[in-house]
Design a protein around this motif. Structure first.
Motif, short mmCIF file in Angstrom:
data_model
loop_
_atom_site.label_atom_id
_atom_site.label_comp_id
_atom_site.label_asym_id
_atom_site.label_seq_id
_atom_site.Cartn_x
_atom_site.Cartn_y
_atom_site.Cartn_z
N GLN A 1 -4.16 10.92 -21.34
CA GLN A 1 -4.25 10.86 -19.67
C GLN A 1 -3.18 9.60 -19.11
OE1 GLN A 1 -7.83 8.84 -18.37
NE2 GLN A 1 -7.15 8.77 -16.09
N HIS A 2 -2.81 8.61 -19.97
CA HIS A 2 -1.82 7.94 -19.23
C HIS A 2 -0.63 7.89 -20.18
CE1 HIS A 2 -5.25 5.95 -16.92
NE2 HIS A 2 -5.68 5.78 -17.98
N TYR A 3 -0.45 8.35 -21.42
CA TYR A 3 0.77 8.08 -22.08
C TYR A 3 1.48 9.31 -22.21
CZ TYR A 3 4.02 5.51 -24.82
OH TYR A 3 4.99 4.54 -25.63
N ASP A 4 0.85 10.28 -22.89
CA ASP A 4 1.45 11.57 -23.07
C ASP A 4 1.79 12.31 -21.97
OD1 ASP A 4 1.58 10.50 -25.80
OD2 ASP A 4 -0.38 11.86 -26.12
N ILE A 5 2.44 11.55 -20.86
CA ILE A 5 2.65 12.55 -19.77
C ILE A 5 4.19 12.31 -19.31
CG2 ILE A 5 0.37 12.21 -18.72
CD1 ILE A 5 1.71 9.90 -17.02
N PRO A 6 4.65 13.18 -18.48
CA PRO A 6 6.26 13.10 -18.35
C PRO A 6 6.49 11.90 -17.51
CG PRO A 6 5.36 15.33 -17.70
CD PRO A 6 4.18 14.46 -17.98
N ASP A 7 7.60 11.33 -17.81
CA ASP A 7 7.80 9.97 -17.16
C ASP A 7 8.08 10.30 -15.56
OD1 ASP A 7 7.94 8.30 -19.21
OD2 ASP A 7 9.95 8.28 -19.58
N ASP A 8 8.32 11.27 -15.27
CA ASP A 8 8.46 11.33 -13.69
C ASP A 8 7.33 11.54 -12.94
OD1 ASP A 8 7.82 14.14 -14.31
OD2 ASP A 8 9.98 14.87 -13.88
N THR A 9 6.16 11.93 -13.78
CA THR A 9 4.85 11.70 -12.90
C THR A 9 4.20 10.58 -12.83
OG1 THR A 9 3.50 12.01 -15.11
CG2 THR A 9 4.46 14.13 -13.91
N ARG A 10 5.09 9.41 -13.48
CA ARG A 10 4.34 7.94 -13.22
C ARG A 10 5.05 7.59 -11.95
NH1 ARG A 10 3.26 7.03 -18.83
NH2 ARG A 10 4.63 8.18 -20.07
N THR A 11 4.00 6.58 -11.45
CA THR A 11 4.54 5.84 -10.05
C THR A 11 5.45 4.74 -10.48
OG1 THR A 11 2.75 4.11 -10.29
CG2 THR A 11 2.10 6.24 -9.05
N ASN A 12 6.18 4.25 -9.48
CA ASN A 12 7.04 3.33 -9.47
C ASN A 12 6.69 2.22 -10.43
OD1 ASN A 12 8.98 4.61 -8.48
ND2 ASN A 12 8.90 3.53 -6.49
N SER A 13 5.31 1.65 -9.95
CA SER A 13 4.78 0.56 -10.48
C SER A 13 4.49 0.89 -12.11
CB SER A 13 3.60 -0.03 -9.90
OG SER A 13 2.56 0.67 -10.16
#
Lengths: 500, 214
Positions: free
Chosen positions: A238-250
């Protein structure tokens, strides 16, 4: 008194506490079979009071109880009052069997097992003083060890143990074996025992139990581990194995911070140079941060994960010290996944007890530093006055002690021993008891510190000279912290601490 | 021992090292005060501290340098250390553009918590990482001119620019102070002249050639 010993004894223990009811002076180390006995105990040399301890201990206790706040038990400190008939040796010898000490912390002193049939004999032998083959620098310790060996041998001969190991087990190890073999582990008894240090091969399991990760019911251990490790894997997806561009800025900022810090975590320990270990650490810190947005990742939390990783890894190698990283060739990916998940959950549990240490403005940290300052004012007014005169503030040097729980001050192996006790203390271990440890630590260097001006003090505090410290020094620190906690514990009015 | 406790000095200047975490503040400090560099230095928790004395214009200036934690969470604690500081080295990493972008935020920190007339120098650290450069010198220079900051690039690793950076900021602070010395309207937070005993010392000193300033 050898130099080593005199150095090992915290300075303030040689002084007198100013308490309302009595003067408490030199105390003993913890009543641990494997703990060398400080030489102060040796004054009582041939006197063996094993059989006649209960009465004086009870006297002492009732005497203490009359005071409003003191909770000294006969097993933790002895009054210097000459009228008190108890001897230090007596205090020490009685500890494993005396369950009658007073105070809420009595469990720390006493061990729940009934006296062993050979204990009296073994202790009688000790009176003869067969110490010639032992380290002469520590006569008392040698005597204790010698008696313990006799005891061990007698236990070996009478116990039909499940031990496949040819080396004889110590009494303490057998106690641990017994507790861990129970279908329902008696947590209170486990805490009492573990307070004095956990044998390395038992440490992984016991830490997990004391942190509440494993239940007391041993039949549920396996299923619990399977379930929790699966949950961790889900969190990873859920939190780690996701594309970086789906992460928010924070989230990206948090990840960046974690990735900046992981390569400089415990750089002096080769195990943490290993890329696979670093990946584990990065992942679990990041996931923890995602799941705890009120604090998120705070520098120093990376340090706190390292004892857990090292200990849990050692669990796959019979408690072997893994810090040199040489076992990594034998650590399979599956093992490492398990270690990572276990570390994540145990770190979560540990941090949940000290949540406000890492939230905005870190109120818990400030509270602890304040508590420390008040404590030092009480126990070493000269030092406190000197520090004040130089202009140094407690927050300037003690913040790190609180934030990293002394991981920056001690070698990792010492921290493991320290944490055995913290975990056994229960809820307050990493907060209240830690402050007592910090106070003992500071006061240990009192004489040196009082010779220093601001610059020198600051430099000294940034790099406390603990390179040669081992379990023995840690245990002395813990016993003086224990004395302080019995003197001041639960009596914040004493300390003028403002609780927020 | 990096400092002599009984050292004589004419001025004591408090300088803070600020900037994002991981830009090399601690190594700049250890390079300057102890000529040491540690590739594996740990993150700074709270604040660390070191001193070093330098000569400038015939005076001995003792720099008391406070190295602060870079992470945002620590701002509440670290901002207390800005009090009384007369200089700030605002450090970024030339190989990480985000650390340069955050410089504005750090300037705001200083505006909010530091003395109004604090001397600020922008320091682009890790200049040895030429192949990874993400912040051009011109860009940083333009920024510093625009914000009226001194500017230098350094490498704590190969030591280039480090002494110059500290020497320059301390000299600049000294000049500012001596110009303002007569006014002396500020209170205890300003660096103070020590008692007359240092005068004989300074007589023996050769005025040192200072690095030129912009």
């Amino acid at each position: 008194m050898s130099q080593q010993q005199s150095r090992g004894l915290p300075g303030f223990l040689r002084r007198t506490f100013r308490t309302s009811d009595s003067n408490i002076s030199a105390t003993n180390t913890l009543p641990d079979e494997d703990t060398p006995v400080p030489s102060v105990l040796d004054n009582n040399g041939g006197e063996n009071a094993t059989g006649k301890v209960e009465a004086p201990a009870a006297d002492l206790n009732s005497e203490k109880r009359s005071s409003s706040d003191s909770r000294i038990s006969g097993t933790s400190a002895s009054a210097s009052n000459a009228a008190t008939p108890i001897t230090n040796r007596a205090v020490l010898e009685t500890t494993p069997t005396s369950a009658s000490s007073t105070g809420s912390r009595k469990h720390l002193r006493t061990i729940a097992f009934p006296p062993l049939p050979h204990e009296m004999d073994a202790n009688d032998e000790e009176g003869e003083g067969d110490t010639t083959t032992n380290n002469s620098a520590r006569p008392a310790a040698a005597a204790a060890n010698s008696s313990r060996r006799l005891l061990d041998e007698s236990i070996q001969s009478t116990t039909t143990s499940t031990n496949n190991n040819p080396a004889p087990k110590s009494y303490k190890e057998i106690q641990f074996d017994t507790i861990l073999a129970s279908p329902i582990i008696p947590i209170r008894d486990l805490r009492k025992l573990a307070w004095n240090g956990i044998p390395p091969h038992h440490r992984p399991t016991i830490w997990k139990i004391l942190l509440g990760y494993l239940p007391a019911n041993t039949s549920r251990h396996a299923t619990t581990l399977v379930r929790r490790r699966r949950e961790y894997k889900d969190a990873m997806k859920q939190h780690y194995d996701i594309p970086d561009d789906t992460r928010t800025n924070s989230e990206q900022e948090t990840l960046r911070q974690v990735l900046v810090d992981v390569p400089r975590t415990m750089p002096e320990v080769p195990l943490f140079h290993n890329d696979r270990v670093r990946r584990c650490l990065s992942r679990l810190l990041y996931i923890w941060a995602m799941r705890h947005p009120a604090s998120s990742y705070v520098q120093g939390i990376n340090d706190l994960a390292t004892p857990l990783i090292a200990v849990f890894m050692s669990g796959y190698f019979g408690g072997k010290d893994c810090l040199d990283g040489e076992v990594m060739g034998d650590v399979s990916d599956l093992m490492l996944e398990e270690i990572e998940a276990d570390t994540y959950w145990c770190l979560t549990s540990l941090l949940s007890g000290i949540q406000d240490h890492y939230t905005s403005d870190q109120p818990g940290m400030q509270r602890m530093v304040m508590h420390l300052e008040e404590l030092v004012n009480r126990i070493d007014a000269d030092l406190a006055a000197h520090l004040k005169s130089t202009g140094i503030e407690f927050i300037q040097f003690a913040f790190k002690w609180m934030n990293c729980l002394l991981l920056r001050e001690f070698r990792l192996s010492c921290v493991m021993r320290l944490w055995d006790t913290y975990l056994s203390e229960g809820d307050g271990g990493f907060e209240d008891f830690h402050v007592y440890v910090c106070a003992s630590f500071l006061v240990h260097f009192s004489n040196e510190l009082q010779q220093m001006g601001f610059d020198e003090l600051f430099q000294f505090m940034q790099n406390m000279p603990t390179d040669d410290w081992g379990d023995r020094e840690i245990e002395i620190l813990l016993s003086s912290a224990f004395v302080l906690s019995t003197l001041f514990g639960g009596s914040e009015a004493h300390l003028n601490v403002v609780r927020h | 021992m990096s400092t002599r406790a009984d050292e004589e000095y004419d001025y004591l200047f408090k300088v803070v090292l600020i900037g994002d975490s991981g830009v090399g503040k601690s190594n700049l400090l250890s390079r300057f005060t102890r000529n040491e560099f540690n590739l594996e230095s740990k993150s700074t928790i709270g604040v660390e501290f070191a001193t070093k004395s330098i000569q400038t214009e015939g005076k001995t200036i003792k720099a008391q340098i406070w190295d602060t934690a870079g992470q945002e969470r620590y701002r509440a604690i670290t901002s207390a250390y800005y009090r009384g500081a007369v200089g700030a080295l605002l450090v970024y990493d030339i190989s990480k553009h985000s650390t340069f972008e955050n410089v504005e935020r750090w300037l705001k920190e200083l505006r909010d918590h530091a003395e109004a007339n604090i001397v600020v120098m922008l320091v682009g650290n890790k200049s040895d990482l030429r192949h990874l450069r993400a912040v051009e010198t011109d860009e940083a220079m333009a920024f510093s001119e625009q914000h009226n900051l001194a500017f230098i690039e350094t490498s704590a690793l190969d030591a280039s620019g480090v002494d110059t950076a500290f020497q320059r900021i301390l000299t600049e602070i000294y000049r500012l102070m001596s110009r303002r010395n007569m006014a002396a309207e500020e209170g205890g937070n300003q660096p103070r002249l020590t008692s007359g005993q240092t005068i004989s010392l300074s007589n023996e000193k050769q005025p040192r050639k200072n690095c030129c300033q912009g």
